[in-house]
Design an enzyme around this catalytic site. Sequence first.
Site, PDB file in Angstrom:
ATOM      1  N   GLU A 122      55.218  38.686  39.524  1.00 39.52           N
ATOM      2  CA  GLU A 122      54.201  39.751  39.405  1.00 39.52           C
ATOM      3  C   GLU A 122      52.804  39.170  39.581  1.00 39.52           C
ATOM      4  OE1 GLU A 122      55.953  41.107  35.632  1.00 39.52           O
ATOM      5  OE2 GLU A 122      55.970  43.099  36.531  1.00 39.52           O
ATOM      6  N   GLU A 142      64.212  40.681  35.217  1.00 37.63           N
ATOM      7  CA  GLU A 142      64.051  41.288  33.888  1.00 37.63           C
ATOM      8  C   GLU A 142      65.250  42.117  33.443  1.00 37.63           C
ATOM      9  OE1 GLU A 142      61.740  41.160  36.209  1.00 37.63           O
ATOM     10  OE2 GLU A 142      59.755  40.810  35.367  1.00 37.63           O
TER      11      GLU A 142
END
Length: 727
Positions: A122, A142
């Site tokens: 990210e 995740e």
Amino acid sequence: MLEREFSAMDDLVQLTRDKDKDKDVAIITINNPPVNALSPSVVQGIARAIEQVSKDDAIKAVVLIGAGRTFIAGADIKEFGKITSGKAQRGAGLLPLLLQIEDVRKPVVVAIHGSAFGGGLELAMAGHYRVAVPNAQLGQPEVKLGIIPGAGGTQRLPRLVGVAKAVEMCAEGNPITAQEALKLGLVDQLIEGDLLAGAIAFSRDIAAKPLRKTRERNERVRNEKEKLGVPEQNASIFAAAREKAHTKQRGMMSPLAAIDVVEAATRLSFEEGCQLEQKLFGECLFSDQSKALIHAFFGEREVAKIPDIPKETALLPVDSVAVVGAGTMGGGIAMVFANAGFPVLLKEADQPALDRGLATIQKNYQSSVKRGRLTQQFVDERLQLIKPTLSYNDFDKVDMAIEAVFEGMALKKEIFGQLDRVCRPGAILASNTSTLDIDEIASATSRPDAVIGTHFFSPANIMRLLEIVRGKASSKEVIATCMQLSKKLAKVGVLVGNCRGFVGNRMFGPYRREAQFLVEEGASIESVDKALFDFGMAMGPMATGDLAGLDVGWRIRKEYRHLEKRGVRQPFAEDRLCELGRYGQKTGAGWYKYDENRRPIPDPEVNEMVRGWARAAGIAQRNISSEEIVERCIYALVNEGARILEEGIAGRAVDIDIIYLNGYGFPAYRGGPMWYADTVGLDKVYRRISEFHQQHGELWEPAPLLKRLAEEGKTFAALNRESAVMA
Ligand code: 3H9
């Protein structure tokens, strides 16, 4: 050479300047070993560095890089536990930092080696450019922790790689290689050789170009240029992703949440998409599923640490092995070693058995090639490593011998006597026994300290679990070597003590016993399997029995019948099926019937037969709820697990959990049987087990450890930390 000047940042993040030419490239280095996780201090450090470079007009470009073995493996997962337990506040997280990076008015080039995972990717996507070494990996894993990307990943990734790939990466969690990332546009250039030097050179090349903010690149989600943004196509992409999640990640909420938020990127603004991401991230983070999956993540690493075996324990060299027995298990074990690059001697007693074993190995490899899992070249190389033999002639040259013959003590002792005579001093002598006494096996040798159990699970080349069975004389060096070897073999090695069935199979006994009792008490075979499948088990207990072969347990039960206590109820239906020749899948019938593709077909006749046998045995028939089915089977695991802990057969509850997650199809999102019991509440579990004790007799006597923990309001997980040292 690049000379760097240390600037006023703390140690976790260093801001330095490239002095090579014009001092015009700033270098931000993240240095938070072992994996540069984005702890709050790292995030603060990067923010301060960015602030500083933004103010400095002499700086024309910024390179952001990780020190040590990797870029950034994500947010610091340890922080999540602090947040959910109320010990830390959930702050604004990474989002503001990433906006800050994206808004810098000079190019930020992110240089990636090792892994750019989760928050690491990210952060990389907030940079204006990304360069990577060819063997780097990039991913949003995740979901495997029961959460979703929480720092704009679900919104930036589709803007870079397109909707279809983004939904796949966010919902399935598997990483992609730097090469693939380059093709997709996630990485702008691959750097061979020195990454920092390459990144600096790259940053100079692009310094004059207009800056591109990822969050403003709408063409890949909104159909300005790119076909992936067409609404009808998007609809089918998301429908297919949801269907896949329902089957491949059955029962998990995070993949579905990830799909919802990537879908939002095609409909909402970046800001609105991020708001939804934040909301669902929070819901996932506080879920039991996420806590369980994080427990599994750390547990997998914790099992490698044995309290009484220091990290410095000397390791024995293992460069070549011999496997005795080329049956299903022996052949599979030979494949495991060959796959990891070890030369393997594969011994059988006679030529037909050896030929059969080799043919099975070849067939298994071929089916992997067909499915695209392995290349023909890989398979050819592995087959070269397996050397078949009918004698012990070359056994003096191997570092480790693994016996994998039929499960009978006399035969095993004979083989270990042989191995003792032929193997060199210092070689490890291992048995793949799944139930037998490792000390008795070791007694057939003059070196019980070299003897250990390495219990692989079937099919050995697929299943990740390896139970490493510690005999009373097994040396620390032998144990440490086998634990380390498990990693090389891509297995999760868990150390267990010596008892009948060790940890996994010993617990599986009561679990399957209860499943049979339930059928004998009136539940249908299908309803028992369905209840446990719906609980999340990979397969129901009856179907599992059919797969493994009902005759295996039947033979063992016959051998140990003399040990059964008189007057204590024992299940009988499975033995009766075996007497009828119904051994399971291999005979085309067991609890179920099987078609030629080994698909199970419910068999009303078996249900009827069991009804008849049960009535004749005086067992009252009743309707049984799926809740009771789950409790009877799962709490049977828990109660036996508690005894195993008490006896020191498992060192920690987490060891049991990892065994069940990797060897028995226990759903990872429930964290393993002991973790699951903690989440139900041990007082509740204990009360229910006490009721079963009253209703069904002494097999259900509550384990004293469970009783104690329930009364003290404690958990098995807390016991992990108090930590029992395995005897
Ligand atoms: C996330 O990023 C959420 C975001 O969207 C942001 C939200 C706001 N944190 O595995 P190893 C430890 S969620 C803390 O043995 P390898 C690990 O426990 C995160 N610790 O090495 C071990 O400790 P110890 C998404 C971590 O070389 C040590 O580092 N990211 C973290 O075999 C070495 O690890 C992931 O899910 C972490 N993020 O494999 C990636 N990562 O030595 C998780 C590792 O005390 N990590 N540790 O036992 C991995 O997949 C592997 O660790 C990796 C290295 C492939 C990176």
